[in-house]
Scaffold this motif. Structure first.
Motif: not given
Length: 533
Positions: A83-109
């Motif tokens: 499950x960790x392999x599948x999860x990391x693929x999902x994480x890389x395409x669901x979460x990482x781009x929004x974090x970069x787009x919003x230029x956050x230091x803390x992801x809770x921003x």
């Protein structure tokens, strides 16, 4: 001092000097919080990969995973790695781009922009509380080595009081050494020391595996004869009892820690929460120069999990075979201590010191990342908005360093309490404790993040906080927490209904996420917080 101990001690000393020196060197020339938290987004993807491996492979893994292999003598724990392999693929395409787009230091921003300050504060508070407990809980594990070393040198096993003082002394030493380069060096120091620590951890595990195998008379033939052969059921189990039917069969499956369903479903949600909504893991992903290289490091770390978990489980299985052929009356009764006992009493001089360094490397690697993430989240989410809204770059940098110090103290307190409880209850298993702590709260956090990323106009501050509370309550019930508390305090205020399963820890985050997400999307987002199309 015995010459053999002197050699092992010299190896350990060399490791500590090397790690602290590298950490301080790599963390020089910091001018602001961005340097401390993100390393100017100039870290190589392969270094981030090594750092992710070091962070998730704690001392709990170093001892706990061989303990699982020794206890169960199979590889069913490996199912969770799927499950960790599948999860990391999902994480890389669901979460990482929004974090970069919003230029956050803390992801809770990100939650502030998507929902409002209330949601951000709730998620950040959950992270700070849970991370201190989870990291502090597994920190004590490295102290097992010193307790057993004390027994080896003195020739007698320390009593409970002596063991507790040894544990606390080791915990304080590890935290202080780690806090030095983490406080002064920031994320760059964390990642580059993690590269060394991950290499040492993997190398020492492979050495231990090779030495164990060569020490078993008869080799593979003896292993198969003692174990009884390896079958598909040693790797994959469904948990569905043929003696049960209908809902009873499904309910029984939920109660088993390691099944293929827990691996493909439960572990996917578990890893999505730890690698997508936990500042500890995500912060190092955000140090990559761009989204593409960040994704590469995340997905590759998932692929690395399977051989690493297989290696540590194999150590546990071989330890069981080894002590069947080499009877040891002093073998510890606690499975968590078996591997360390082997290192101290069976390893050659020099190699023993290297393996002990590997133990401390895993503890320091996961601790340094936790301290850095906790300090960054506190400074960005609480210090700058509330404590000192007009803070300068220098003041924020000073605050994040002091936060690292205070979180180090909290880690010592939690780890010391954990040590006391483990000494009193020696048969406790590490892995369910370490992973179970996340289970109570991280489903709530993941559910809110998914509501933010998968919808454009659902969820708001009031609804999200309510959803997180309901998600926590559901997980507490499904985990059997009310029953456990009732038994602990001798009062029966709640009894689990017969039809409702008491679920094993891999399922907690899954159901916490589903419930939290389902409640959160019942509420509508205000127009100013709509996600961009």
């Amino acid at each position: 001092m015995d010459s053999r101990l002197a050699i092992d001690s010299a190896v350990l000393l060399l490791y500590f000097v090397l790690i602290i020196s590298i950490g301080l060197y790599m963390g020089r020339k910091q001018e602001n919080l961005a340097d401390f938290a993100l390393g100017r987004r100039q870290i190589a993807w392969w270094a981030i990969l090594a750092s992710l491996i070091a962070a998730e492979t704690s001392a709990g893994t170093f001892f706990g995973t061989p303990g699982e292999g020794f206890t169960f003598r199979n590889y069913t724990y490996l199912q969770l790695a799927l499950g960790t392999i599948l999860a990391r693929i999902l994480v890389s395409y669901i979460f990482i781009k929004p974090y970069y787009d919003y230029k956050v230091y803390s992801i809770y921003e990100y939650l502030t922009a998507r929902f409002g300050v209330g949601t951000k504060n709730a998620a950040s508070a959950v992270f700070l509380f849970t991370r201190v407990l989870a990291s502090g809980t597994r920190l004590y594990v490295a102290a097992i080595a010193l307790a057993l070393a004390y027994q080896m040198v003195r020739g007698v096993r320390p009593n409970q009081t002596e063991t507790l003082f040894i544990y606390i002394g080791a915990i304080v030493a590890i935290v202080l050494l780690t806090a030095v380069y983490t406080t002064l060096g920031g994320i760059k120091a964390v990642i580059w020391t993690d590269v060394i620590q991950a290499s040492l951890m993997i190398g020492s595990a492979l050495i231990a595996l090779g030495l164990l195998y060569s020490a078993i008379p008869g080799g593979w033939h003896e292993i198969v004869q003692r174990h009884g052969g390896f079958h598909v059921s040693d790797f994959i189990t469904t948990g569905l009892s043929p003696a049960k039917t209908g809902w009873d069969k499904i309910k029984g499956m939920f109660a088993i820690d390691y099944t293929i369903f827990a691996g493909l479903i439960g572990s996917t949600f578990m890893t999505m929460s730890t690698h997508g909504t936990d500042q500890d893991m995500v912060q190092r992903m955000l140090t990559a120069p761009d989204v593409r290289r960040s994704r590469r490091s995340v997905i590759m770390s998932g692929l690395a999990d399977i051989p690493i978990a297989f290696t540590f489980l194999s150590i546990g299985v071989l330890l069981w075979v080894f002590y069947q052929t080499h009877h040891d009356p002093n073998l510890p009764k606690t499975p968590n201590e078996i591997f360390c006992h082997y290192i101290l009493y069976e390893m050659p001089v020099g190699m023993r010191g290297l393996l002990l360094a590997g133990i401390f490397a895993t503890a320091m690697g996961s601790l340094s990342t936790a301290l850095n993430a906790l300090a960054t989240s506190f400074t960005r989410d609480w210090y700058e908005p509330y404590i000192n809204p007009r803070s300068t770059s220098e003041q924020s940098l000073r605050a994040v360093r002091w936060a690292t110090v205070w979180f180090s103290i909290l880690m010592i307190v939690v780890a010391s309490i954990t040590s006391f409880l483990v000494i009193v209850y020696p048969n406790v298993r590490i892995i369910p404790i370490v992973l179970g702590i996340y289970g109570y709260t991280y489903g709530s956090v993941l559910g809110i993040f998914l509501a933010g990323t998968l919808t454009r106009s659902r969820g708001n501050d009031r609804g999200n906080v309510l959803a997180m509370i309901i998600g926590f309550i559901v997980v507490a019930i499904l985990s059997g927490l009310p029953n456990n508390l009732a038994a602990l305090f001798g009062t029966m205020v709640y009894k689990q209904p017969q039809w409702l399963p008491v679920m094993a820890f891999p399922w907690w985050i899954c159901f916490g996420t589903i419930v939290t997400f389902s409640v959160a999307i019942l509420f509508k987002t205000s127009r100013e917080h709509h996600a961009p199309s």
